[in-house]
Write a protein that holds these residues in place. Structure first.
Motif, short mmCIF file in Angstrom:
data_model
loop_
_atom_site.label_atom_id
_atom_site.label_comp_id
_atom_site.label_asym_id
_atom_site.label_seq_id
_atom_site.Cartn_x
_atom_site.Cartn_y
_atom_site.Cartn_z
N VAL A 19 26.07 -6.17 -19.11
CA VAL A 19 25.53 -7.06 -18.09
C VAL A 19 26.41 -7.01 -16.85
CG1 VAL A 19 25.08 -9.46 -17.41
CG2 VAL A 19 24.41 -8.67 -19.66
N ALA A 20 27.71 -7.08 -17.05
CA ALA A 20 28.64 -7.03 -15.92
C ALA A 20 28.47 -5.74 -15.15
CB ALA A 20 30.08 -7.19 -16.41
N SER A 21 28.36 -4.64 -15.85
CA SER A 21 28.18 -3.34 -15.21
C SER A 21 26.87 -3.30 -14.42
CB SER A 21 28.21 -2.24 -16.27
OG SER A 21 28.03 -0.98 -15.68
N ALA A 22 25.80 -3.81 -15.01
CA ALA A 22 24.51 -3.82 -14.33
C ALA A 22 24.57 -4.71 -13.08
CB ALA A 22 23.41 -4.30 -15.27
N TYR A 23 25.25 -5.85 -13.18
CA TYR A 23 25.35 -6.74 -12.02
C TYR A 23 26.15 -6.09 -10.90
CZ TYR A 23 25.79 -10.82 -9.11
OH TYR A 23 25.73 -11.67 -8.04
#
Length: 112
Positions: A45-49
């Protein structure tokens, strides 16, 4: 409070837990792996954000809000599978937790 996850969705989660149990067993190590999967998914999720906001100037914008939402759903599913692997009634546990948090939030609104 209504179910956070519907009974049909919990049935699917229980089928996933059974499938994983058949493939990997449910040793303490396996349960730990299911819990660690939540952290792995949170990292995604962090990477996608970061990709959605273009925070990495070398890469630019690489993800969409839909990608972030998809990864958040993976976190929810991983957490539900882990929860269903460690307690007998994950629906009751999750609903109870949500009720407690909602009550704290309501109390904070009154005092604010």
């Amino acid at each position: 409070m209504t179910d956070v996850i519907t009974p049909d969705q919990w049935a699917t989660i229980h089928r996933l837990v059974d499938w994983i149990d058949r493939a990997n067993g449910r040793t303490p190590h396996e349960v730990a792996m299911r819990i660690l999967k939540v952290t792995e998914e949170a990292g995604e999720v962090a990477s996608a954000y970061i990709g959605m906001t273009g925070q990495n100037p070398r890469k630019g914008v690489t993800h969409t809000p839909a990608d972030v939402a998809d990864e958040l759903c993976d976190v929810i599913l991983a957490a539900a599978v882990a929860l269903a692997s460690v307690v007998d009634d994950p629906s009751e546990v999750l609903s109870g937790k949500l009720d407690k948090v909602a009550a704290r939030a309501a109390k904070a609104e009154v005092t604010a």
